[in-house]
Design an enzyme around this catalytic site. Structure first.
Site, PDB file in Angstrom:
ATOM      1  N   CYS A  31       0.965  -1.120   0.231  1.00  0.00           N
ATOM      2  CA  CYS A  31      -0.122   0.069  -0.106  1.00  0.00           C
ATOM      3  C   CYS A  31       0.826   1.302  -0.011  1.00  0.00           C
ATOM      4  O   CYS A  31       1.498   1.416   0.960  1.00  0.00           O
ATOM      5  CB  CYS A  31      -1.055   0.148   1.366  1.00  0.00           C
ATOM      6  SG  CYS A  31      -1.908   1.481   1.341  1.00  0.00           S
ATOM      7  N   MET A  46      -4.590   4.873  -5.311  1.00  0.00           N
ATOM      8  CA  MET A  46      -3.662   4.408  -4.478  1.00  0.00           C
ATOM      9  C   MET A  46      -2.179   4.855  -4.906  1.00  0.00           C
ATOM     10  O   MET A  46      -1.755   5.226  -6.090  1.00  0.00           O
ATOM     11  CB  MET A  46      -3.703   2.687  -4.908  1.00  0.00           C
ATOM     12  CG  MET A  46      -5.060   2.225  -4.910  1.00  0.00           C
ATOM     13  SD  MET A  46      -6.061   2.725  -6.228  1.00  0.00           S
ATOM     14  CE  MET A  46      -5.503   1.392  -7.505  1.00  0.00           C
TER      15      MET A  46
END
Length: 393
Positions: free
Chosen positions: A104, A317
């Protein structure tokens, strides 16, 4: 009937970029959860509140979106010349599944501050005022991230005036450098695992689409927005309220995963929800963001919309941002062409919440494109710290 008291586990709830998650020190987890396996997955699922057929995470720390159903485990570095190991788990909302297949990028921003605050960085490296560079080993994909964390009066500076589209309030700027960020696990073993900058991707039920498939940042399948009937300015409801659109985009993801060598059968895609990502790109066009902010066409190089865990992401993201910047830097990819073509070392793209600028350095090595680093600025903040409680068993 006797009921056992809840487990009480030290934890920190943090925002990083446009994501937030529950951070743990490895040593603080129950012994059974200190090693990978069913016990660890079961614990993190219960912490987040999954699986939740209601899709709310009312009985857990999750926020019932791909951006808020996350857990992070930090440990002393297992690799020389690094400060910490950073392991990331993407927790499914409606199924009993934790995906460990990728990083992430947004939560990467919070790892440096967490490491400093929790004693992973020697005191002599922390100035009274200045910046600490935390060397992070991203354990999911085996890559190095440098986090440049501001320090004021010997403490991590969290407040500031740096703004991130998709985050309501300003905070202190943290610069992230992703070193050699290509995740080369596909059959091709290169940044473009098929060996091509653009492929004809056969998608069952849709036909053949032009696609750029890249592993930089996170494995990502890029397609042209107009091939799907979009113009790249779409906001979440247009996609997420359309079951047919979601099914179409998932079919592209599965076809891309097969072509990139990430899975061997379509059925495997259900156990690899976090990767690859699917994004659609378009030339710059004005639109109004989800916060009501007008984004002018001349303020961006292109528009990008990306899917995460089966839904259109509310912003972008961090790992996909690395993929966008890298693909934009390579002449001839769909991302590069949408941005106007030609070489570039940075790109500013529009996403549903606003804009983001990301830089990437690429080079040709023996006829193969490689990315040496990608750079972007985000922010992070501790939201709550103390203990998270979960029922035993």
């Amino acid at each position: 009937m006797h009921f056992s008291p809840q487990l009480r586990i030290p934890a920190t709830y943090m925002r990083g970029g446009t994501s937030k998650g529950v951070f743990f020190r490895l040593e603080d987890l129950p012994v059974a959860a200190q090693t990978p396996g069913p016990a660890r997955d079961a614990l993190l699922l219960r912490v987040i509140g999954s699986p939740d057929p209601y899709g709310k995470h009312t009985d857990g720390m999750g926020g019932a979106t791909s951006s808020t159903s996350k857990c992070v485990i930090i440990a002393p570095a297992s690799v020389p010349d690094h400060d910490v190991d950073y392991l990331y788990g993407q927790v499914s909302i409606d199924s009993a599944f934790v995906d460990w297949s990728g990083n992430c990028g947004n939560l990467s921003t919070a790892v440096g501050p967490f490491a400093i605050t929790n004693g992973f960085i020697p005191a002599e490296r922390i100035p009274d005022n200045g910046t600490v560079t935390v060397r992070i080993w991203q354990a999911n994909i085996g890559k190095t991230i440098l986090a440049h964390v501001p320090i004021t009066d010997g403490q991590v500076q969290e407040t500031g005036d740096f703004e991130v589209d998709g985050v309501t309030f300003p905070a202190a700027e943290i610069v992230l450098e992703f070193l050699d960020p290509s995740d080369d696990e596909g059959d091709g073993g290169s940044m473009f695992p098929t060996g091509h900058l653009v492929d004809d991707l056969d998608v069952p039920g849709l036909g053949t689409l032009s696609a750029t498939m890249i592993t930089a940042g996170i494995p990502t399948v890029f397609v042209n927005a107009n091939a799907l009937g979009y113009d790249g300015t779409e906001l979440q409801p247009v996609i997420n309220d359309d079951k047919a659109a979601l099914a179409k985009l998932e079919a592209i993801r599965v076809a891309g995963a097969l072509r990139m060598g990430l899975i061997k059968t379509p059925e495997e895609a259900a156990t690899r929800q976090h990767t690859p990502k699917v994004a659609f790109v378009a030339p710059p066009k004005a639109y109004v963001s989800s916060a009501g902010k007008r984004i002018a066409a001349d303020a961006i190089d292109l528009n990008v919309r990306a899917m995460s865990m089966g839904k259109l992401h509310h912003a972008m993201m961090g790992t996909a941002s690395v993929a966008i910047a890298t693909a934009a830097a390579v002449p001839g990819t769909l991302v590069n062409l949408a941005a106007g073509g030609g070489p570039r070392d940075a790109v500013r793209f529009g996403h549903p919440s606003g804009t983001l600028r990301v830089g990437a350095s690429v080079e040709l090595r023996d006829g193969q494109w490689a990315v040496t680093r990608a750079v972007m600025s985000r922010s992070a903040r501790v939201l709550m710290e103390g203990w998270v409680r979960v029922p035993q068993g």
